[in-house]
Design a protein around this motif. Sequence first.
Motif, PDB file in Angstrom:
ATOM      1  N   TRP A   1       0.852  -1.193   0.000  1.00 24.60           N
ATOM      2  CA  TRP A   1       0.000   0.000   0.000  1.00 24.60           C
ATOM      3  C   TRP A   1       0.887   1.243   0.000  1.00 24.60           C
ATOM      4  CZ3 TRP A   1      -0.579   4.094   3.450  1.00 24.60           C
ATOM      5  CH2 TRP A   1      -1.677   4.950   3.200  1.00 24.60           C
TER       6      TRP A   1
ATOM      7  N   GLU B   1      -2.747  -3.365  -2.842  1.00 28.15           N
ATOM      8  CA  GLU B   1      -2.617  -4.508  -3.733  1.00 28.15           C
ATOM      9  C   GLU B   1      -2.325  -5.738  -2.881  1.00 28.15           C
ATOM     10  OE1 GLU B   1       0.540  -3.703  -6.442  1.00 28.15           O
ATOM     11  OE2 GLU B   1      -0.647  -2.305  -7.670  1.00 28.15           O
TER      12      GLU B   1
ATOM     13  N   TRP C   1      -3.407   5.623  -2.246  1.00 32.09           N
ATOM     14  CA  TRP C   1      -4.132   4.481  -2.800  1.00 32.09           C
ATOM     15  C   TRP C   1      -5.456   4.304  -2.053  1.00 32.09           C
ATOM     16  CZ3 TRP C   1      -0.444  -0.224  -3.979  1.00 32.09           C
ATOM     17  CH2 TRP C   1       0.509   0.164  -4.932  1.00 32.09           C
TER      18      TRP C   1
END
Length: 549
Positions: free
Chosen positions: A120, A128, A124
């Motif tokens: 991260w 992910e 964001w």
Amino acid sequence: MPFELIHGPGPADADQTRRWLEEGCRSAAPIRQGFVAVLTHADGTVLAATSSRSEIALYYWVDGSGLRWSPTVPGLVRQLREPPPLDVGKLADLMALHDEPERTALEGVRRLPVGHRLTWRQGWSSPETERWFTPSAEEDRSIRPKDAAGLLRDAIRHAVTASLPSSGPVAATLSGGLDSSMVAGTAASVLAGSGRTVHALTHVPLPGTADQSSTWEADDGPYARRMVDEIPGLEWHPIVHDDRTSPLTTLAALFPTSWSPVLNPANMVWLTAAAGRAAELGSPLLLTGASGNAPFSRDRDGLVRQLVTRGRLDRLPAEVLRRQRAGVPVHRAARSVLAEAVGERTRELVRQHLLRIGPPPAYPSFIEAMPLRPETLSDAARRRLAALDGSTSHSQADWIDFVLRDGSLATVPPPDGIWWSDPLSDPEVVSLALRLPLEAWLQGGLDRGLARVAAEGLVPDHIRLRTTRGAQAADVGQWLHGREQEYRDLVDRLRASPAASTFIDLDRVSRQLESGLPSGRAAAAWEETTGRALGLGLFASWYEDDVLR
């Protein structure tokens, strides 16, 4: 840069773990116990990973102020400005035995499952995530089937050794089955000569509990006690639920600690007692064999069919011979191999349209007994329910998913200083199991043949060659006796719960309770359906009353 490592009772190399995390988890796991590793860079980038053992997970939350995380649900929620609402769809899916591992029962609270990594960066909206533990599921035909048992036994020994604390006593759950017996027997073998004891904890049902069927025995106590008598280094501790408190009482005590629903309320009764007993004995961990059905004691269901589809028809006569040597009459052995070779769907078509004999499938009655509101289910949960009426054979990918499941739904939060440890979910054990050739699992002519061969010398033959299984919490009917009003009161409480009344058919439950609570063998089936639903409803009501309000 801040780095935090949460791991089991054994030693861990923090520097090595940090390097492994920075390298994208591309090398072998640096420590064998369950762990969470989190590294925060100066620019706010967060890297995190969980081990591939089913012992710990990472819960996280992302909003405009950044990423928050904790290894526990309450630890995370307490960092938020206000607690999130319930995810009613998740609770409904759990009732249908569907668990999306990254989604929790609280909206916005996400879970990083075991064997996964997270990245991260500032700005964001979500991190992910990806699975770093991706063992090959391709057969390794270079492994000789006769060598498989020794390889598996060695891998489990390494996993158990890595799980043990450096000193002091050790506690382990011990039923009369292969999985927990293999773990406890291996631990006793590893500690032989050290003067350290493995305390074996067994749930023993109340007197008068009847077997559920000819193949499911109610009482594992005699099997466990005899094993302790035969294996040096084991000490037996039977757990008897003398006070007969209901599963609802146990759940009400668990939720303030776990903030998580559970799938099998009855199991929580004796698991809670086992965790408490381990703490009393001074053990820093409680060994289990919860994941054994996948990487250790896999049954032979679907294996013969897979041999046929891969063109290895020449293996079938040998399997008939193995079953004959195990005591099965040759005609029955041949018939069973043939039935498994043609596959489940073909057998069911023959049964329905030609022979019209045999019992109906077990799962439809299970599905029909669940008092759920189907409109609340996700599409994935609907597919799960449909699959319950179809093939029960597992693919290699299914086994990986089984091992990486959310253990928080099946275990209880242990007392402070106690660590749940499942060596059968160890990456070495799982990776080996997925690579073994199909023939390796078909040994000895009995179901779960590889595990029986691998356990020789560690597990006594009265358990190793046992063809029946033990039913956990088989005495639940005696716990429920006379508690109808307690359950009726709960239904009234759930009617006032916005979440519970949404996904549970409470009118149906009320009609069931008009005839009283079931007893004997029927109680176990009721607990797995209506009891599970009420446990999920109780969690929803508790969260609404004690957290949201």
